[in-house]
Every structure is written in structure tokens, then in C-alpha cells.
Design an enzyme around this catalytic site. Structure first.
Site, PDB file in Angstrom:
ATOM      1  N   HIS A 451       0.812  -1.210   0.000  1.00 33.13           N
ATOM      2  CA  HIS A 451       0.000   0.000   0.000  1.00 33.13           C
ATOM      3  C   HIS A 451       0.853   1.272   0.000  1.00 33.13           C
ATOM      4  O   HIS A 451       0.337   2.381  -0.221  1.00 33.13           O
ATOM      5  CB  HIS A 451      -0.933   0.012   1.218  1.00 33.13           C
ATOM      6  CG  HIS A 451      -2.199   0.778   0.994  1.00 33.13           C
ATOM      7  ND1 HIS A 451      -2.280   1.846   0.140  1.00 33.13           N
ATOM      8  CD2 HIS A 451      -3.445   0.629   1.521  1.00 33.13           C
ATOM      9  CE1 HIS A 451      -3.515   2.334   0.149  1.00 33.13           C
ATOM     10  NE2 HIS A 451      -4.239   1.614   0.974  1.00 33.13           N
ATOM     11  N   ASP A 455      -2.445   1.770  -4.365  1.00 33.70           N
ATOM     12  CA  ASP A 455      -3.668   2.068  -3.618  1.00 33.70           C
ATOM     13  C   ASP A 455      -4.751   1.042  -3.932  1.00 33.70           C
ATOM     14  O   ASP A 455      -4.701   0.342  -4.950  1.00 33.70           O
ATOM     15  CB  ASP A 455      -4.168   3.474  -3.957  1.00 33.70           C
ATOM     16  CG  ASP A 455      -3.195   4.551  -3.493  1.00 33.70           C
ATOM     17  OD1 ASP A 455      -2.527   4.335  -2.459  1.00 33.70           O
ATOM     18  OD2 ASP A 455      -3.096   5.592  -4.169  1.00 33.70           O
TER      19      ASP A 455
END
Length: 478
Positions: A451, A455
Site C-alpha cells: 500500500h 492504492d
């Protein structure tokens, strides 16, 4: 033809970052004959398990490193050919011991000269902060781990040859809550006040200039002797309780453990999943499977179809095929696709890499994956074939699992998981545009991503495009 000269067998260099290896099994014993290029022994590193071929034909005259021992790259492991008594040949030098006896007789003469007495002063400056303090060798891997955790290697008990500190030793030392280098640095601040008395003594010469005997200079001497080596704490050894057995980790298992822990400490792991109707893939596979098996000797598994679709989908998602390097985002126009392969004994996992997978069609992908998987299980891979991956696929679905959260293979940004193909009731639209329930082969596919770079929305679009490819591509598209 058997060699008449002794040929040394050394621990090979199994990759740029590999500095040591463990002997797992000798395939030949001393006195046995071996042909050139015939497998002589098996070794294990934190990157790959492989067999080492004999560099020459002849008799195995010496085995110098035993099974289970870990040694540095370049260490002599065995000798092929030469005189079978090569080792005893060194024994005739034993009669040369009278020479030391004569030297001993001469020893008292130099002892009469007390001049070397000042030499102890530089000896006090001998202690240093080097990582090799008291050690004959510190591998780059051990040095890196020591630097990361602030550990002084000289205080780590070594179990390697000659007391060498191995990767296993330093990791166990760190896990045991070892003291960092900060502790030995505590004494130096106390040494600082020592010069103060010397300065206080300087005003005295004004009152008594006639005294030529300067006693203050000896004061700094004890300051040089201040650093004292810290005693190495005894490492607690694990004890087996009733009914338990202790099994030491091999080099590969230690490498996996270190890599997985480091990955979780590095990447912000997030997993997204999607369900895919594999009806089209099943139909195409049933059509081409007989031809692939008969003409090319490969089985077009569902994994191969997913791999082809992944490679094409990654072209539109360079960050998912990229990595973070420092504060830079690295992308590339090629895909080096890694495949997690379980070893035959079920106690290891290796990830061979298909380089430039973007240039392969379905048949080429099937041949490449079949080849590396077989050589991985037979310990025939080279170090280059387990390095350089940009994206990895793991396939636990072959055992019936339907979901998982794989750990990213560093320094990659993501890993794809494929799971069991299960027939399930599925809502579809009929020719009249109405919803009906049908039985369809459904596969769960997961994407675990870092992450820090990827995203959730980007990962979701990637999975959506991958599903569309698998549900709509025809045979020509593969």
C-alpha cells in the site's frame, strides 16, 4: 579419463548476494569414482538448493567439509584425483619438529634483552571497533545483519569453522535480545575527565621550575587501557519438552523465515480478492490440452492461462509491476514472472523466475513454467533463475484452498494468488436479458500489494481488467 592430478572442489558462488552455503548431502564418498559433471554433492543457500557437479573424473580422495556444515564461498570442500594418500603426505613434515626445539633453545637469548618493554604501549591501542575483532572472517550477510541491529560481531559466539560467526549465530544472538554496540561506548565518556588532572598539574612548574622530573606524562597511559572487552553472554539453547523433537533449520528454511519477516516489516500489506467465471478458459483448455500434451509434452494448466492474462494486464499497470527503491518508484517495460514452487519434500519453497514473460504466448508460457518447476524440484536451478522477479504468482489452489493472503516477495510491489476452481451456482443473464442461475466454474483470485505504492482503487482496477481478460479472451488472444 580419470585425472592423475589433484583437483580441488570449492564452494561455488551461487549469486552475487550469497556468501556462504551449507553441505546438505554428499552423493559420493571417499574412495568412490566419479565422472566429470556427475553430481558430487548437494548444497543449500538462502537463495537456492542445488547439486554441485564434479569438475573432473577420478577418485574422491578427500572430503574436507562434512554434511550440515556451513562454509564461505571459495572454501575447499573435497579433492578429486591425485594420490589417495594426499592427506597423510603432509605427515612426513612431523620429523621437522626438532627445528622448533632448537628455536626454543635460542629463545632465552633474546629474552635477556629487556629493550622491547616499551612495545606494550601500542598494544593498548590494539582493540578496535572493527566487525572482525577476534574473528577470522565475517561474511557480508553477517556484517549487514550486525549493522542493522547494532551488534558487535566480536561478542557473538561463533559455531562455524574456527569460531566463525555464521548467519544463524547472528540471528540467534539478535533474537535472544543481544546488547547493542551502545553499551561498550559508555566507558569512553569517563575517560574524558582524566586529562583534567593533567591540566591542573601544569600551574605547578611556575612555583618549582627546578624540578625536571615531569611525572604527569604517565597519567594518560591508563586512559589507553580503559577499553575492556565486554564478555559475550551465553546464548540460551532451546530445550525439547516431553514428546517434542528439535529439528535444525536448513539454509533455505532460514532464508525463507528471514525474507518473510523482512517483507512484513517493509511493506504495508493489503489483500483484495475477486471472483472469476472461468467457463471460457475451461472450454479452451479442453480443446487444446490433447495437442499440447501429445506434441509438446506440456499440460496447459489453469495457472498458465492466468499467467498469460496477468502479463498482458500488467502492461497497463506499471506500478504493480514496479518497486520502491529508496524514495524513487521503479517501473520497467518487461515482466519477469516468478512462480512459487513447493519442493518435493514439502519442507521448502522456491520462486524461480521466467524472464521476459511478455514475449511468450500460451504454449511458450506452458513450456517455460513446466521447465523451471521440474528443475526447481530436482535442484537443478541456477542462482540467476531465482533472482530478478518483478511480479510473483502463487498457486495454493491446487490443494483445494479458496482464499489466502500471500506475503510479497521483496522488493516487488505485489503478488497474485490463484485458488481452487469450484463449480458454484452463478447468476447470469439469458438471451432475453433476464437473470437466471447457472452452474459455473468459479475461481477466487487475490492480489496482495504494498500500500506504500499501490492504492486500493488501482489494485481493484487491475483485478477487474484481469477478470475481463479471463472471461472474454478467445483462443487466439492467448
Amino acid at each position: 579419463m580419470a585425472t592423475t592430478e589433484a583437483v580441488e572442489v570449492v564452494m561455488p558462488q551461487m549469486g552475487v548476494s550469497v556468501s556462504e552455503g551449507t553441505i546438505t548431502k554428499w552423493l559420493k564418498r571417499e574412495g568412490e569414482h566419479i565422472e566429470a559433471d556427475e553430481s558430487l554433492l548437494e548444497i543449500s543457500t538462502d537463495k537456492v538448493d542445488t547439486e554441485v557437479p564434479s569438475p573432473a573424473s577420478g577418485t574422491v580422495t578427500q572430503i574436507l567439509v562434512q554434511e550440515g556444515e556451513t562454509v564461505e564461498v571459495g572454501t575447499k570442500l573435497a579433492v578429486i584425483g591425485g594420490e589417495a594418500g594426499g592427506a597423510p603426505a603432509a605427515e612426513p613434515e612431523a620429523p621437522a619438529e626438532p627445528a622448533p626445539a632448537e628455536a626454543a633453545a635460542e629463545a632465552p637469548a633474546p629474552q635477556a634483552a629487556p629493550a622491547p618493554a616499551p612495545a606494550p604501549a601500542p598494544a593498548a591501542a590494539q582493540p578496535s571497533n572493527g566487525e572482525q575483532d577476534g574473528k577470522s572472517f565475517v561474511s557480508p550477510v553477517v556484517a549487514r545483519i550486525a549493522a542493522e541491529h547494532g551488534v558487535d560481531v566480536s561478542g557473538v559466539p561463533g559455531t562455524g569453522r574456527g569460531g566463525r560467526v555464521t548467519k544463524k549465530d547472528i540471528l540467534a544472538f539478535v533474537d535472544a535480545g543481544a546488547p547493542t554496540k551502545a553499551s561498550p561506548e559508555a566507558p569512553p565518556p569517563e575517560v574524558v575527565p582524566a586529562p583534567a588532572p593533567a591540566e591542573a598539574a601544569q600551574p605547578m612548574p611556575t612555583e618549582a621550575p627546578a624540578q625536571p622530573a615531569p611525572t604527569p606524562p604517565p597519567a594518560p597511559a591508563p586512559a589507553a587501557a580503559a577499553p575492556t572487552p565486554t564478555p559475550a553472554p551465553a546464548m540460551p539453547q532451546p530445550q525439547a519438552a516431553a514428546g517434542e523433537t528439535l529439528e535444525p533449520m536448513n539454509a533455505m528454511r532460514r532464508g525463507i523465515a528471514d525474507h518473510m519477516r523482512r517483507s512484513l516489516d517493509t511493506s504495508a500489506h493489503v489483500t483484495s480478492a475477486i471472483e472469476v467465471d472461468m467457463s471460457r478458459v475451461v472450454a479452451i483448455r479442453e480443446k487444446i490440452k490433447p495437442e499440447f500434451q501429445k506434441q509438446y509434452g506440456v499440460n496447459p494448466t489453469y495457472l498458465i492461462f492466468v499467467a498469460r492474462a496477468v502479463v498482458e494486464t500488467l502492461k497497463g499497470y506499471p506500478w504493480i509491476n514496479g518497486e520502491i527503491r529508496g524514495e524513487q518508484i521503479v517501473t520497467r517495460p518487461y515482466v519477469n514472472l516468478g512462480f512459487a514452487v513447493e519442493l518435493t519434500d514439502g519442507k521448502g519453497l522456491i520462486v524461480p523466475v521466467v524472464k521476459h514473460a511478455e514475449g511468450l504466448n500460451l504454449l511458450g508460457m506452458a513450456q517455460a513454467v513446466t521447465d523451471i518447476a521440474e528443475r526447481a524440484r530436482n535442484k537443478k536451478l541456477t542462482p540467476d533463475e531465482v533472482q530478478g522477479g518483478t511480479f510473483t504468482i502463487t498457486n495454493p489452489g491446487g490443494y483445494g484452498t479458496f482464499h489466502g493472503t500471500p506475503v510479497i516477495s521483496q522488493p516487488q510491489a505485489a503478488i497474485l494468488g490463484t485458488y481452487a476452481l469450484v463449480k458454484r451456482p452463478w447468476v447470469i443473464q439469458d438471451s432475453f436479458g433476464k437473470d437466471v442461475i447457472a452452474i459455473r466454474p468459479i475461481m477466487n483470485i487475490t492480489l496482495t500489494y504494498d500500500h506504500r505504492l499501490v492504492d486500493g482503487a488501482l489494485a481493484g482496477r487491475f483485478l477487474k481488467d484481469l477478470r475481463e481478460a479471463l472471461e472474454t479472451w478467445d483462443e487466439i488472444s492467448y
